[in-house]
Design an enzyme around this catalytic site. Structure first.
Site, PDB file in Angstrom:
ATOM      1  N   GLN A 207       0.848  -1.198   0.000  1.00 42.31           N
ATOM      2  CA  GLN A 207       0.000   0.000   0.000  1.00 42.31           C
ATOM      3  C   GLN A 207       0.885   1.251   0.000  1.00 42.31           C
ATOM      4  O   GLN A 207       0.389   2.364  -0.109  1.00 42.31           O
ATOM      5  CB  GLN A 207      -0.888   0.034   1.248  1.00 42.31           C
ATOM      6  CG  GLN A 207      -1.814  -1.155   1.368  1.00 42.31           C
ATOM      7  CD  GLN A 207      -2.483  -1.225   2.730  1.00 42.31           C
ATOM      8  OE1 GLN A 207      -3.460  -0.523   2.997  1.00 42.31           O
ATOM      9  NE2 GLN A 207      -1.946  -2.054   3.606  1.00 42.31           N
ATOM     10  N   ASN A 208       2.178   1.043   0.131  1.00 45.65           N
ATOM     11  CA  ASN A 208       3.103   2.178   0.237  1.00 45.65           C
ATOM     12  C   ASN A 208       3.419   2.743  -1.143  1.00 45.65           C
ATOM     13  O   ASN A 208       3.477   2.001  -2.122  1.00 45.65           O
ATOM     14  CB  ASN A 208       4.389   1.744   0.955  1.00 45.65           C
ATOM     15  CG  ASN A 208       4.085   1.224   2.360  1.00 45.65           C
ATOM     16  OD1 ASN A 208       3.079   1.606   2.959  1.00 45.65           O
ATOM     17  ND2 ASN A 208       4.904   0.325   2.850  1.00 45.65           N
ATOM     18  N   VAL A 209       3.628   4.026  -1.174  1.00 45.28           N
ATOM     19  CA  VAL A 209       3.849   4.709  -2.468  1.00 45.28           C
ATOM     20  C   VAL A 209       5.304   5.166  -2.614  1.00 45.28           C
ATOM     21  O   VAL A 209       5.644   5.907  -3.515  1.00 45.28           O
ATOM     22  CB  VAL A 209       2.890   5.927  -2.609  1.00 45.28           C
ATOM     23  CG1 VAL A 209       1.441   5.469  -2.624  1.00 45.28           C
ATOM     24  CG2 VAL A 209       3.113   6.945  -1.486  1.00 45.28           C
TER      25      VAL A 209
ATOM     26  N   HIS B  75      -1.393   1.442  -4.313  1.00 41.95           N
ATOM     27  CA  HIS B  75      -1.768   2.858  -4.193  1.00 41.95           C
ATOM     28  C   HIS B  75      -0.884   3.758  -5.041  1.00 41.95           C
ATOM     29  O   HIS B  75      -0.857   4.972  -4.841  1.00 41.95           O
ATOM     30  CB  HIS B  75      -1.701   3.294  -2.721  1.00 41.95           C
ATOM     31  CG  HIS B  75      -2.751   2.635  -1.871  1.00 41.95           C
ATOM     32  ND1 HIS B  75      -2.808   2.774  -0.501  1.00 41.95           N
ATOM     33  CD2 HIS B  75      -3.762   1.807  -2.185  1.00 41.95           C
ATOM     34  CE1 HIS B  75      -3.822   2.071  -0.023  1.00 41.95           C
ATOM     35  NE2 HIS B  75      -4.410   1.462  -1.022  1.00 41.95           N
TER      36      HIS B  75
ATOM     37  N   CYS C  24      -1.821  17.419 -23.670  1.00 42.22           N
ATOM     38  CA  CYS C  24      -3.156  18.049 -23.705  1.00 42.22           C
ATOM     39  C   CYS C  24      -3.236  19.341 -22.909  1.00 42.22           C
ATOM     40  O   CYS C  24      -4.257  20.012 -22.900  1.00 42.22           O
ATOM     41  CB  CYS C  24      -4.209  17.066 -23.153  1.00 42.22           C
ATOM     42  SG  CYS C  24      -4.143  16.876 -21.363  1.00 42.22           S
TER      43      CYS C  24
ATOM     44  N   THR D  68       0.720  -3.170   8.527  1.00 44.66           N
ATOM     45  CA  THR D  68      -0.528  -2.561   8.075  1.00 44.66           C
ATOM     46  C   THR D  68      -1.572  -2.683   9.174  1.00 44.66           C
ATOM     47  O   THR D  68      -1.643  -3.687   9.875  1.00 44.66           O
ATOM     48  CB  THR D  68      -1.053  -3.184   6.764  1.00 44.66           C
ATOM     49  OG1 THR D  68      -2.293  -2.562   6.414  1.00 44.66           O
ATOM     50  CG2 THR D  68      -1.251  -4.681   6.871  1.00 44.66           C
TER      51      THR D  68
ATOM     52  N   ASN E 163       3.788  -6.944  13.397  1.00 43.77           N
ATOM     53  CA  ASN E 163       3.346  -5.605  13.780  1.00 43.77           C
ATOM     54  C   ASN E 163       3.712  -5.394  15.243  1.00 43.77           C
ATOM     55  O   ASN E 163       3.525  -6.308  16.044  1.00 43.77           O
ATOM     56  CB  ASN E 163       1.815  -5.513  13.588  1.00 43.77           C
ATOM     57  CG  ASN E 163       1.317  -4.064  13.569  1.00 43.77           C
ATOM     58  OD1 ASN E 163       1.800  -3.247  14.352  1.00 43.77           O
ATOM     59  ND2 ASN E 163       0.389  -3.760  12.687  1.00 43.77           N
TER      60      ASN E 163
ATOM     61  N   GLN F 197       2.084  -3.729  17.206  1.00 47.99           N
ATOM     62  CA  GLN F 197       0.800  -3.756  17.951  1.00 47.99           C
ATOM     63  C   GLN F 197      -0.153  -4.745  17.275  1.00 47.99           C
ATOM     64  O   GLN F 197      -0.103  -4.918  16.060  1.00 47.99           O
ATOM     65  CB  GLN F 197       0.135  -2.369  17.907  1.00 47.99           C
ATOM     66  CG  GLN F 197       0.921  -1.279  18.607  1.00 47.99           C
ATOM     67  CD  GLN F 197       0.479   0.118  18.102  1.00 47.99           C
ATOM     68  OE1 GLN F 197      -0.571   0.259  17.478  1.00 47.99           O
ATOM     69  NE2 GLN F 197       1.325   1.100  18.344  1.00 47.99           N
TER      70      GLN F 197
ATOM     71  N   ALA G  59       9.185  -4.348  11.628  1.00 45.83           N
ATOM     72  CA  ALA G  59       9.626  -4.976  10.377  1.00 45.83           C
ATOM     73  C   ALA G  59      11.147  -5.081  10.341  1.00 45.83           C
ATOM     74  O   ALA G  59      11.709  -6.120   9.972  1.00 45.83           O
ATOM     75  CB  ALA G  59       9.137  -4.132   9.197  1.00 45.83           C
TER      76      ALA G  59
END
Ligand code: APR
Length: 255
Positions: A106-108, A124, A160, A198, A224, A226, A242
């Site tokens: 999900q990281n960009v 994402h 354009c 996540t 994680n 948590q 991680a």
């Protein structure tokens, strides 16, 4: 085969060792130790007065293109200045040890590829890439901002004349169809899914572990610091970061 220790780390490594179709699903926590603030952390300093929904939607961009462009440029430059951490490199190292390792993120920030992972699905998008806001070439066409005139902020599409925007998925936007379909298919066929960093809240990425578990009967391992939303359906929950847990898993795989 050695008796599988009941130590969760050893048990997880043992399961990884036998995996034939491993899928790794990562979120913002994967990049935190590289110094990249999570999406909500990114609203610090001058940006603190904004709500993400004010900055990360097509409507926000149309309302104030310069403001949104500058927020993403600040984050893009941050990303280019940080490095992948030991956890990213550990995931890349799994590719030399296991028959299939696909990272769905999900990281960009592009850090998985920079660490050497060769098969990465960016659900994402990628903040270091840009495209025409009007998608004038049909499918999103990446543009190299280094080649675009900087007389305007944001720069204009050379085809354009519409504004150029970051190649990331905003709120109220669909995820790239092919990426999501391939991610779902891989989770259906996975025998092990390693979930890292996540919260398991943001859809549709958050549905992937359930697809793997309920339809694909995959073995789920969650990493994680948590307990997150996904931990209850996981077979092993490894409480830790991680950057510390993933290198230990690779070390045990080599043991
Ligand atoms: N190692 C592993 N996990 C960590 C670490 C770490 N060092 N530090 C924090 N975490 C965990 C947190 O406990 C939390 O569960 O990472 C998770 C981050 O959750 P979110 O910030 O919700 O990030 P994510 O799950 O990726 O979802 C956010 O939605 O905000 C939008 O598009 C944005 O991709 C982003 C997504």
């Amino acid at each position: 085969m050695k008796g599988v220790s009941n130590h969760p780390l050893r048990a997880a490594a043992e399961r990884l060792r036998r995996s034939e179709r491993l899928v790794v699903l990562t979120g913002a926590g994967m990049s935190k130790e590289s110094g990249i603030p999570t999406f909500r952390d990114a609203l610090e300093g001058v940006w603190a007065r904004f709500d993400p929904e004010e900055l990360a939607t097509p409507q926000a961009f149309q309302r104030n293109p310069r403001l949104v462009w500058e927020w993403y440029e600040m984050r893009r430059l941050q990303v280019l200045q940080v490095q992948p951490h030991a956890g990213h490199y550990a995931l890349a190292a799994l590719e030399d040890r296991l028959p299939q390792v696909v990272v769905i993120t999900q990281n960009v920030d592009g850090l998985h590829r920079r660490a050497g992972s060769s098969d990465v699905i960016e659900l994402h998008g990628n903040i270091t890439q840009h495209k025409c806001f009007a998608d004038c070439q049909g499918a999103p066409t990446l543009l190299d901002i280094a080649t675009l005139s900087q007389t305007e902020v944001p720069p204009r599409c050379p085809h354009c004349g519409a504004y150029v925007r970051p190649n990331v998925v905003w709120f109220n936007e669909f995820l790239p169809v092919e990426a999501l379909e391939r991610a779902r298919d891989l989770c259906l066929r996975a025998d092990v899914v390693l979930i890292v960093g996540t919260s398991g809240i943001v859809q549709p990425a958050a549905s992937l572990p359930y697809i793997a578990k309920q339809h694909g009967r995959a073995f789920l391992i969650d990493v994680n610091p948590q307990r997150d939303e996904i931990a209850p359906i996981c077979d092993i929950f490894l409480q830790g970061t991680a950057g510390s847990v993933l290198p230990q898993l690779v070390e045990l795989l080599d043991g």
